[in-house]
Write a protein that holds these residues in place. Structure first.
Motif, PDB file in Angstrom:
ATOM      1  N   GLY A 135       9.667   3.666   7.752  1.00 14.60           N
ATOM      2  CA  GLY A 135       8.388   3.040   7.445  1.00 14.60           C
ATOM      3  C   GLY A 135       7.262   3.405   8.382  1.00 14.60           C
ATOM      4  N   ARG A 151       3.517   2.762   1.600  1.00 17.70           N
ATOM      5  CA  ARG A 151       3.593   1.306   1.430  1.00 17.70           C
ATOM      6  C   ARG A 151       4.079   0.889   0.044  1.00 17.70           C
ATOM      7  NH1 ARG A 151       1.961  -1.313   5.783  1.00 17.70           N
ATOM      8  NH2 ARG A 151       0.469  -0.358   7.213  1.00 17.70           N
ATOM      9  N   PRO A 210       7.095   0.114  -2.230  1.00 16.51           N
ATOM     10  CA  PRO A 210       8.416  -0.338  -1.770  1.00 16.51           C
ATOM     11  C   PRO A 210       9.574   0.491  -2.317  1.00 16.51           C
ATOM     12  CG  PRO A 210       7.648  -1.762  -3.522  1.00 16.51           C
ATOM     13  CD  PRO A 210       6.527  -0.793  -3.247  1.00 16.51           C
ATOM     14  N   GLU A 260       0.342  -7.385  -6.917  1.00 17.91           N
ATOM     15  CA  GLU A 260       0.884  -6.117  -6.444  1.00 17.91           C
ATOM     16  C   GLU A 260       1.851  -5.503  -7.450  1.00 17.91           C
ATOM     17  OE1 GLU A 260       2.598  -6.413  -2.618  1.00 17.91           O
ATOM     18  OE2 GLU A 260       0.717  -6.897  -1.599  1.00 17.91           O
ATOM     19  N   LYS A 261       2.450  -6.331  -8.299  1.00 16.11           N
ATOM     20  CA  LYS A 261       3.406  -5.823  -9.271  1.00 16.11           C
ATOM     21  C   LYS A 261       2.751  -5.362 -10.569  1.00 16.11           C
ATOM     22  CE  LYS A 261       7.316  -8.495  -7.496  1.00 16.11           C
ATOM     23  NZ  LYS A 261       8.390  -9.468  -7.807  1.00 16.11           N
ATOM     24  N   LYS A 296      20.366   0.083   0.018  1.00 13.91           N
ATOM     25  CA  LYS A 296      19.065   0.711  -0.167  1.00 13.91           C
ATOM     26  C   LYS A 296      19.198   2.233  -0.130  1.00 13.91           C
ATOM     27  CE  LYS A 296      16.605  -3.211   1.852  1.00 13.91           C
ATOM     28  NZ  LYS A 296      15.679  -3.681   2.925  1.00 13.91           N
ATOM     29  N   TYR A 329      11.863   2.171  -0.757  1.00 11.92           N
ATOM     30  CA  TYR A 329      13.125   1.994  -0.050  1.00 11.92           C
ATOM     31  C   TYR A 329      13.696   0.587  -0.204  1.00 11.92           C
ATOM     32  CZ  TYR A 329      12.797   6.617   2.012  1.00 11.92           C
ATOM     33  OH  TYR A 329      12.757   7.984   2.188  1.00 11.92           O
ATOM     34  N   GLU A 330      13.073  -0.220  -1.040  1.00  9.58           N
ATOM     35  CA  GLU A 330      13.619  -1.547  -1.366  1.00  9.58           C
ATOM     36  C   GLU A 330      14.405  -1.523  -2.675  1.00  9.58           C
ATOM     37  OE1 GLU A 330      13.403  -4.136   0.747  1.00  9.58           O
ATOM     38  OE2 GLU A 330      12.465  -2.655   2.066  1.00  9.58           O
ATOM     39  N   ASP A 343       6.209   7.344   2.588  1.00 14.58           N
ATOM     40  CA  ASP A 343       6.777   6.811   3.817  1.00 14.58           C
ATOM     41  C   ASP A 343       8.086   7.505   4.146  1.00 14.58           C
ATOM     42  OD1 ASP A 343       4.862   4.782   4.365  1.00 14.58           O
ATOM     43  OD2 ASP A 343       5.787   3.482   2.874  1.00 14.58           O
TER      44      ASP A 343
END
Length: 375
Positions: free
Chosen positions: A338, A306, A308, A238-239, A318, A310-311, A334
């Motif tokens: 979420g 999806r 990230p 995913e990264k 955040k 907001y991470e 998003d």
């Protein structure tokens, strides 16, 4: 740091527009960190990240490779007299655009010496901070080399396509989770029992745009970006960074076919490779009498849902909001909780006047609410 001096780009990387994608993160003020301390920590963290993701500190050598020459990235600091709340209460292009470095948002890279990444730290009078990042869309897949997944081989090297700016205006529509659930209940069927948030929101925007603008589905296509990471065998990490995407083109669909197309996962990599090979021979619109050549209008959509965003916590919490700037397409993101979706829709002004007043659209979406209200 790797001693590699040239990093090859994948076929997908070199055919996309070489323009800057803008990202904008807003953070409330905090008492445990001052703005000066935050900036110092960000500079230190950035230097450490660039030593590992070294190609981002390089430059484009040509269409198909990055020169990893450690020239660095652009890092700017701006101090504003206004408060963060003044922007969050009424976010508009006029208030957001100055927060990006050198007005690079969605602009093409002028030459090969331009930095691949540009960052601006915006310090508000209240202590809040907005971090904007403009990153070249012609990105490399790293740490997974994109060139090994989509090699150039005997595929043609297309003439570089320039990002065409138009006179579009942008409007922000926010779909709350409850309204999206209502849409799902309406469109669910035997063929599509569990439509996703992105599917129903994309389909509604497309359907209402065609209706409000007096268009026809037969001559209006819908193109959406498809993430290939989870469609490879085995799936990519995913990264993995870069343009590991391809585009799904929907022509003259029924509503069920539209949802089925968005949800399709049965296309394997040989299919994608064949699409790439055929890209050089796709006929231009109006060039013949077949149906595809008669498409006169296209809506382009990209979903960042999806992701990230907001991470992104740098040690002081955040972000309270994440967004991008005006472009020439539809961008879905998003909401902070979420569950909902924020849609940035771009159209020519005369079209937007009709679209933003569409009654059926506004049954499910709020037009540019304050951040924290419907987002």
């Amino acid at each position: 740091r790797n001693n590699q001096t040239l990093h090859p780009l994948s076929f997908i990387d070199h055919i996309v527009f070489r323009n800057y994608i803008p990202l904008l993160f807003f953070y409330n003020s905090s008492t445990n960190h001052g703005q000066t301390s935050k900036i110092s920590n960000l500079k230190k963290s950035l230097s450490q990240v660039l030593s590992r993701y070294y190609p981002f500190a390089g430059k484009h050598r040509d269409q198909v490779s990055i020169d990893c020459n450690d020239q660095g990235v652009s890092f700017l600091v701006a101090r504003l007299r206004c408060k963060l709340s003044s922007i969050l209460q009424n976010p508009t292009g006029a208030s957001l655009n100055p927060l990006f470095p050198d007005e690079l948002q969605w602009k093409p890279m002028k030459n090969t010496t331009s930095t691949i990444v540009a960052i601006q730290i915006n310090c508000f009078a209240c202590g809040g901070i907005a971090i904007s990042v403009c990153m070249s869309k012609s990105l490399l897949a790293f740490p997974v080399p994109g060139a090994s997944l989509f090699p150039q081989e005997n595929l043609p090297v297309f003439s570089e396509v320039l990002f065409v700016e138009n006179d579009a205006v942008c409007r922000r529509f926010v779909f709350e989770a409850s309204e999206i659930d209502s849409l799902k209940a309406i469109v669910s069927s035997h063929n599509v029992p569990n439509p996703t948030r992105v599917e129903v929101v994309s389909a509604l925007i497309y359907k209402r745009a065609v209706s409000a603008l007096g268009l026809s589905f037969k001559t209006t296509s819908f193109r959406t970006a498809v993430n290939l990471r989870n469609r490879t065998v085995p799936p990519l990490p995913e990264k993995s960074l870069g343009n590991l995407v391809w585009f799904l083109l929907v022509l003259n669909p029924s509503e069920a076919e539209l949802h089925e197309s968005f949800g399709a996962k049965d296309k394997d990599m040989p299919f994608v490779s064949e699409c790439l090979k055929q890209a050089a021979s796709v006929p231009e619109a109006g060039g013949s009498d077949d149906e595809e050549s008669q498409i006169v209008t296209m809506f382009c959509c990209a979903s960042w849902c999806r992701f990230p965003m907001y991470e992104a916590d740098f040690g002081w919490g955040k972000p309270v909001w994440f967004t991008t700037s005006e472009s020439n397409s539809i961008v879905l993101m998003d909401t902070r909780d979420g569950g909902g979706i924020e849609a940035l829709v771009n159209m020519e002004e005369q079209d937007m006047i009709r679209f933003e007043r569409d009654v059926e659209l506004l049954q499910y979406a709020s037009l540019n609410p304050a951040v924290g209200h419907g987002s």
